[in-house]
Design a protein around this motif. Structure first.
Motif, PDB file in Angstrom:
ATOM      1  N   LEU A 183      -1.655  57.821 -31.797  1.00  0.00           N
ATOM      2  CA  LEU A 183      -2.429  56.656 -32.232  1.00  0.00           C
ATOM      3  C   LEU A 183      -3.917  56.843 -31.919  1.00  0.00           C
ATOM      4  O   LEU A 183      -4.783  56.369 -32.660  1.00  0.00           O
ATOM      5  CB  LEU A 183      -1.897  55.393 -31.562  1.00  0.00           C
ATOM      6  CG  LEU A 183      -0.557  54.886 -32.115  1.00  0.00           C
ATOM      7  CD1 LEU A 183      -0.019  53.745 -31.260  1.00  0.00           C
ATOM      8  CD2 LEU A 183      -0.695  54.439 -33.559  1.00  0.00           C
ATOM      9  N   GLY A 184      -4.213  57.542 -30.823  1.00  0.00           N
ATOM     10  CA  GLY A 184      -5.607  57.855 -30.530  1.00  0.00           C
ATOM     11  C   GLY A 184      -6.220  58.738 -31.608  1.00  0.00           C
ATOM     12  O   GLY A 184      -7.379  58.537 -32.013  1.00  0.00           O
ATOM     13  N   GLU A 185      -5.452  59.718 -32.084  1.00  0.00           N
ATOM     14  CA  GLU A 185      -5.931  60.576 -33.171  1.00  0.00           C
ATOM     15  C   GLU A 185      -6.086  59.775 -34.467  1.00  0.00           C
ATOM     16  O   GLU A 185      -7.028  59.989 -35.231  1.00  0.00           O
ATOM     17  CB  GLU A 185      -4.970  61.746 -33.380  1.00  0.00           C
ATOM     18  CG  GLU A 185      -4.991  62.768 -32.271  1.00  0.00           C
ATOM     19  CD  GLU A 185      -6.336  63.476 -32.160  1.00  0.00           C
ATOM     20  OE1 GLU A 185      -6.937  63.770 -33.204  1.00  0.00           O
ATOM     21  OE2 GLU A 185      -6.786  63.703 -31.023  1.00  0.00           O
ATOM     22  N   ALA A 297      -8.463  48.176 -33.427  1.00  0.00           N
ATOM     23  CA  ALA A 297      -7.138  47.564 -33.261  1.00  0.00           C
ATOM     24  C   ALA A 297      -6.086  48.619 -32.948  1.00  0.00           C
ATOM     25  O   ALA A 297      -5.154  48.370 -32.165  1.00  0.00           O
ATOM     26  CB  ALA A 297      -6.762  46.795 -34.531  1.00  0.00           C
ATOM     27  N   VAL A 298      -6.220  49.805 -33.533  1.00  0.00           N
ATOM     28  CA  VAL A 298      -5.274  50.894 -33.250  1.00  0.00           C
ATOM     29  C   VAL A 298      -5.408  51.342 -31.799  1.00  0.00           C
ATOM     30  O   VAL A 298      -4.407  51.659 -31.135  1.00  0.00           O
ATOM     31  CB  VAL A 298      -5.499  52.071 -34.220  1.00  0.00           C
ATOM     32  CG1 VAL A 298      -4.704  53.294 -33.784  1.00  0.00           C
ATOM     33  CG2 VAL A 298      -5.093  51.669 -35.633  1.00  0.00           C
ATOM     34  N   ASP A 299      -6.628  51.370 -31.270  1.00  0.00           N
ATOM     35  CA  ASP A 299      -6.811  51.696 -29.847  1.00  0.00           C
ATOM     36  C   ASP A 299      -6.097  50.666 -28.962  1.00  0.00           C
ATOM     37  O   ASP A 299      -5.444  51.031 -27.972  1.00  0.00           O
ATOM     38  CB  ASP A 299      -8.302  51.728 -29.503  1.00  0.00           C
ATOM     39  CG  ASP A 299      -8.993  52.961 -30.048  1.00  0.00           C
ATOM     40  OD1 ASP A 299      -8.322  53.990 -30.233  1.00  0.00           O
ATOM     41  OD2 ASP A 299     -10.222  52.890 -30.292  1.00  0.00           O
ATOM     42  N   GLU A 300      -6.225  49.396 -29.312  1.00  0.00           N
ATOM     43  CA  GLU A 300      -5.512  48.353 -28.568  1.00  0.00           C
ATOM     44  C   GLU A 300      -4.000  48.550 -28.677  1.00  0.00           C
ATOM     45  O   GLU A 300      -3.258  48.375 -27.694  1.00  0.00           O
ATOM     46  CB  GLU A 300      -5.888  46.979 -29.104  1.00  0.00           C
ATOM     47  CG  GLU A 300      -7.322  46.555 -28.848  1.00  0.00           C
ATOM     48  CD  GLU A 300      -7.596  45.160 -29.376  1.00  0.00           C
ATOM     49  OE1 GLU A 300      -6.629  44.388 -29.564  1.00  0.00           O
ATOM     50  OE2 GLU A 300      -8.768  44.836 -29.611  1.00  0.00           O
ATOM     51  N   LEU A 301      -3.554  48.913 -29.863  1.00  0.00           N
ATOM     52  CA  LEU A 301      -2.127  49.124 -30.091  1.00  0.00           C
ATOM     53  C   LEU A 301      -1.613  50.277 -29.248  1.00  0.00           C
ATOM     54  O   LEU A 301      -0.516  50.203 -28.674  1.00  0.00           O
ATOM     55  CB  LEU A 301      -1.894  49.390 -31.576  1.00  0.00           C
ATOM     56  CG  LEU A 301      -0.463  49.554 -32.061  1.00  0.00           C
ATOM     57  CD1 LEU A 301       0.346  48.298 -31.771  1.00  0.00           C
ATOM     58  CD2 LEU A 301      -0.447  49.855 -33.555  1.00  0.00           C
ATOM     59  N   ALA A 302      -2.389  51.349 -29.168  1.00  0.00           N
ATOM     60  CA  ALA A 302      -1.984  52.502 -28.359  1.00  0.00           C
ATOM     61  C   ALA A 302      -1.838  52.115 -26.897  1.00  0.00           C
ATOM     62  O   ALA A 302      -0.872  52.504 -26.225  1.00  0.00           O
ATOM     63  CB  ALA A 302      -3.002  53.626 -28.514  1.00  0.00           C
ATOM     64  N   ALA A 303      -2.802  51.336 -26.385  1.00  0.00           N
ATOM     65  CA  ALA A 303      -2.729  50.896 -24.989  1.00  0.00           C
ATOM     66  C   ALA A 303      -1.532  49.982 -24.758  1.00  0.00           C
ATOM     67  O   ALA A 303      -0.853  50.061 -23.732  1.00  0.00           O
ATOM     68  CB  ALA A 303      -4.021  50.182 -24.600  1.00  0.00           C
ATOM     69  N   LEU A 314      -0.363  43.698 -26.849  1.00  0.00           N
ATOM     70  CA  LEU A 314       0.294  43.986 -28.115  1.00  0.00           C
ATOM     71  C   LEU A 314       0.083  42.836 -29.086  1.00  0.00           C
ATOM     72  O   LEU A 314      -0.198  43.054 -30.274  1.00  0.00           O
ATOM     73  CB  LEU A 314       1.790  44.225 -27.894  1.00  0.00           C
ATOM     74  CG  LEU A 314       2.613  44.513 -29.153  1.00  0.00           C
ATOM     75  CD1 LEU A 314       2.102  45.750 -29.875  1.00  0.00           C
ATOM     76  CD2 LEU A 314       4.085  44.665 -28.805  1.00  0.00           C
ATOM     77  N   SER A 315       0.195  41.628 -28.610  1.00  0.00           N
ATOM     78  CA  SER A 315      -0.027  40.464 -29.455  1.00  0.00           C
ATOM     79  C   SER A 315      -1.462  40.431 -29.968  1.00  0.00           C
ATOM     80  O   SER A 315      -1.717  40.116 -31.135  1.00  0.00           O
ATOM     81  CB  SER A 315       0.295  39.187 -28.675  1.00  0.00           C
ATOM     82  OG  SER A 315       0.008  38.046 -29.450  1.00  0.00           O
ATOM     83  N   HIS A 316      -2.397  40.781 -29.094  1.00  0.00           N
ATOM     84  CA  HIS A 316      -3.805  40.776 -29.496  1.00  0.00           C
ATOM     85  C   HIS A 316      -4.068  41.862 -30.540  1.00  0.00           C
ATOM     86  O   HIS A 316      -4.818  41.641 -31.511  1.00  0.00           O
ATOM     87  CB  HIS A 316      -4.696  40.986 -28.274  1.00  0.00           C
ATOM     88  CG  HIS A 316      -6.150  40.797 -28.546  1.00  0.00           C
ATOM     89  ND1 HIS A 316      -6.972  41.820 -28.957  1.00  0.00           N
ATOM     90  CD2 HIS A 316      -6.931  39.687 -28.477  1.00  0.00           C
ATOM     91  CE1 HIS A 316      -8.201  41.368 -29.132  1.00  0.00           C
ATOM     92  NE2 HIS A 316      -8.211  40.062 -28.844  1.00  0.00           N
TER      93      HIS A 316
END
Length: 372
Positions: A183-185, A297-303, A314-316
């Motif tokens: 997801l980071g990539e 948003a993808v960075d947030e998703l990865a975390a 995840l909700s955010h």
């Protein structure tokens, strides 16, 4: 000047290789210790308990079964055991018919490889069957009979399985790290796409495409590793309670795979759009902002996916993706030409993949997209 730069570049390269090598060695300390203990234990078990002389196949099969491959270990154990048994039987039968010698050994090896490929596609299975057939033809039969090697291979495999299921090794850790990396990539791919639009540089879009393409072998390897994690969670009493979570990670990796594939198509089309100047200035700005916001948003998703205790994150991340999804309409982005509209359509596909990765139902994800 280039002559002076070359030694410096060589030193930098060697230092980088040394750092990577040290990191790999450090991360391999526990697996290497487990391989060493299992191999020696399997050898002495076959020698002292079963009375086999020089049971090297007990040690080698334990090493192969544990190994550093991401293939499921149960499959590797079966490939080693069955490959040894069938290889010995084939070699013994051909030895009886053809006799021993150089040309007979070559023929036995050739036929054994073809038979192994006919029976199964596994590389280990093919290697073991061919090797055992060759050893039967070239080496003297062991004191306990030819099938003592097969029994030794099974002993080594059993020790490897016991170590896998009893030694603590969380099957969720590697998949979560893998998801975070991929997801980071993907986030970097989206940022490069946004940068390509902002600077009107199709070369940067092609760089994003190359980056996205380079992730496919890694994703394929990760999906293979997830099968091994599911196997451990299903069979190990220590981690059976995590089976549902590991299976959920398997489904998430499928969505991440789809998202990365969608990003490749998007980046390739984006390069064409930039070359053909198919976007207005305002359309370029809006689309670049949407891509940049999606990357965040993808960075947030990865975390969030790497830390299951952080439900709010995840909700955010899901809400951030949803806020962008509801704006993905050519009119809202001030895009009018057909090529630009095609980019928005591809972006919408990517967004659905990302929302499903964020654990949103497919129907709900599609309903967020504005009607065309």
């Amino acid at each position: 000047m280039p002559e002076l730069d070359r030694p410096a570049k060589t030193v930098i390269f060697l230092k980088r290789r040394a750092r990577l090598g040290l990191r790999r060695s450090w991360n391999s300390v526990l697996p290497a210790l487990m391989m060493a203990v299992c191999a020696v234990a399997a050898y002495y078990f076959s020698e002292l308990v079963l009375g086999h002389q020089g049971p090297l196949f007990a040690a080698t099969s334990a090493i192969i079964a544990l190994g550093f491959s991401r293939d499921p270990r149960l499959r590797r154990v079966l490939e080693v055991g069955l490959g040894c048994t069938i290889g010995i039987a084939v070699g013994d039968m051909l030895l009886h018919w053809l006799g021993s010698g150089i040309w007979q050994a070559a023929l036995v090896l050739f036929l054994s490889i073809l038979l192994a490929r006919f029976l199964d596609s596994g590389a280990i299975f093919t290697t073991q069957l061919a090797l055992q057939s060759l050893l039967v033809v070239l080496l003297p039969i062991p004191a306990g009979g030819p099938f003592t090697r097969s029994l030794d291979a099974i002993v080594g495999g059993c020790f490897a399985l016991a170590a896998t299921f009893l030694v603590p090794r969380d099957p969720r850790r590697e998949p979560k790290d893998d998801l975070k990396e991929v997801l980071g990539e993907l986030s970097l791919v989206l940022r490069e796409c946004a940068s390509a639009l902002s600077y009107n540089d199709s070369t940067t879009a092609w760089h994003a495409l190359v980056r996205a393409r380079s992730q496919q072998p890694r994703i394929d390897s990760m999906r293979q590793g997830l099968r091994a994690s599911v196997e451990i969670a299903r069979l190990s009493p220590l981690y059976r309670r995590h089976l549902q979570e590991v299976e959920g990670l398997t489904k998430l990796m499928v969505h991440v795979d789809y998202a990365m594939r969608s990003s490749r198509v998007l980046a390739r089309r984006l390069a064409s759009v930039i070359n053909n100047a198919a976007l207005s200035d305002s359309g370029t700005v809006h689309l670049a902002e949407a891509l940049s916001g999606t990357a965040g948003a993808v960075d947030e998703l990865a975390a969030a996916l790497s830390d299951t205790t952080s439900r709010s994150t995840l909700s955010h991340a899901r809400d951030s993706l949803a806020d962008i999804a509801i704006r993905l309409h050519p009119g809202a982005l001030e895009i009018t030409r057909m090529e630009g509209e095609a980019v928005v359509l591809l972006f919408r596909t990517l967004m659905v993949d990302l929302l499903e990765t964020a654990k949103m139902e497919p129907a709900e994800a599609r309903s967020l997209l504005p009607k065309l």
